[in-house]
Design a protein around this motif. Sequence first.
Motif: not given
Lengths: 341, 341
Positions: A228-229, A231-232, A254, A257
């Motif tokens: 998720e990190d 992705r963001s 990551s 992501g």
Amino acid sequence: MKKEKATIHDIARKLNITASTVSRALKDHPRISAETKKAVQKTAQKLNYQPNHIAAALRNGKSKIIGIIVPTADRSFFSSVVRGIEEIANGSQYNVMICQTYDNYEKEVATVEALLNARVDGVIASHGKETQNFDHFLKIKERGIPLILFDRSNDELEVSSVVIDDFLGAYKATEHLIQQGCRRIAHFTNTRKISIFKERLRGYREALLDNKLPYDETLVIESNLQLEDGRSSTEQLLKLRERPDGIFSASALSIVGALQVLKENNIAVPDQVALVGFSNETYTSFTDPSLSTVEQHSMRIGNAAAEIFLEEVNADQKKFIPQKIVLKPELIIRQSSLRKK
Amino acid sequence: MKKEKATIHDIARKLNITASTVSRALKDHPRISAETKKAVQKTAQKLNYQPNHIAAALRNGKSKIIGIIVPTADRSFFSSVVRGIEEIANGSQYNVMICQTYDNYEKEVATVEALLNARVDGVIASHGKETQNFDHFLKIKERGIPLILFDRSNDELEVSSVVIDDFLGAYKATEHLIQQGCRRIAHFTNTRKISIFKERLRGYREALLDNKLPYDETLVIESNLQLEDGRSSTEQLLKLRERPDGIFSASALSIVGALQVLKENNIAVPDQVALVGFSNETYTSFTDPSLSTVEQHSMRIGNAAAEIFLEEVNADQKKFIPQKIVLKPELIIRQSSLRKK
DNA sequence: TTATATTGCGCAACCGATTACACATTATGT
DNA sequence: ACATAATGTGTAATCGGTTGCGCAATATAA
């Protein structure tokens, strides 16, 4: 049904000798006659004798067990290290006891306690992400029990460690991106002050500067490096006026992501943005495009750690000087960073 | 530097009492006065006393350690099971000792031996693919040590086991493919006669027949279910005059291989061929398209296995009847099998 | 032949915690 | 006040191997 477990005393009784003789015979002591040894072995077999390691451990003060502490075994990296340790350890009659901390500090402290109480002969560990205080590891050292750290190590502790050259890995990865034509390379790093991440950041920075590229802090994004990190962080990068044309991540998850978000935004990988991650996890070769990454030779890390352990237990208490082994990582180039010329 | 480890005798000496009183005080024995207990605890603290589990284990005949045997910890499935076991075990003061066999029979036998010698209080195991002979497991049973098998179990052994309903999982997966419009569904199964694979095959077959689809043996391909096997099996399928329009694999890795080959041949997934695998490994959601799969609720498997263990150790030797727990799997539908209507 | 080594094995203590049993002291019941 | 019960702690054995020391028997050396 429950078979009564035979002891050396049972064997001794059957042969009209004493337990000490049996004990010696089983250990091939030079002062025991060949006949006696043969007889003992035969009856041991017959009685289905199984040595009680616990009794021996109590008397000898050594359990022949190496404790291994890892955040999780559920990662190629850690499980390969474990395998590497086992390879060496089993050859020297050591067994391993694998404990997972799930990156939880309390669990890590409890684990150390448990291993200490289990009287392991040594501990090979990689500490969790939360770990700031190393008193629990210090306790191992104070007991005179060999402690070897790997991957995530801590220099203040003054114990042996096996690490890879994170700086070099990062340098190679970044340099490779530059060679592929990237000029604005972003970097995903960890928020915590763990040395491996600091080193990877340093490698990234040096590679940029050595190639006359600017080091731009807006392109360095801190996070916990999970999927998720990634992705963001990528979404954050896409909002920049000047978007990056390459990402080098200090983790494997990551970068997955990142790939997901880029694809969702119809950004071509590697042509618009090239990607390189860290750690050759299984899944990195399953994505589309497959992900370039830094291979850490985890099995060798395990081998080296176990070898240091063996040296330490066999060395005189005081004589042993902590050593640090630094292995060279290797860049694996896959589709995510290989642009057609 | 090496701190001398304190024993209950050291505490006793300091307080002018005996070791037995100390032992009782530490275990909160009702016959020890509150003051004594307090005093003992205080000096235990002061001397940094750590109980020697080995001594207690020798005396009690129980080590408070559960041995876990898995083919490899490097898979979400197994590592989650381990986690599930730990959750329960730690709550009852048990520690776990994880051992990997790498699907190697000799290593498995040696591991059992090692755990037996380490005098573990119980063993929770999933045997390797090579394992045909179960004498080593029998040995555990004969010792009166609780043995719980999971996932890959063996009914002849007459021990408790925790498995998922492989039949149901396979049935659901196949039925889902049929609902998506697939009419020629292939199946990847294992060459060995392991029950989980037989059950999955049966589920596949039943689902076809229940839906009035023919069971065609040319579509059932046996292999070792690794990545490469998935690739070659798929290549084999593509050579058929009538190609399949769906594949249900009994493993996670082989379906990744299938996806790779299909993409290389420009065959659309899921529209031309829909895919469903087994086991919700991390990477199954990272592929493109992401892979539908059968989730096994591995954590719960671990929980259940540990609970059975606790029941067994606390039960009278003879009274305990082996139980078999069957958990329901769940179908996770992702892109690889979801056709747009 | 006598002195010294070597061989083969037993004796008994030990590792550290646990626990059945014993015993003295105090508390409770009648 | 006397019998009985409850309380608090000590004694000693035990779990199963390990090992320093000792001793007798045999072998080798001088």
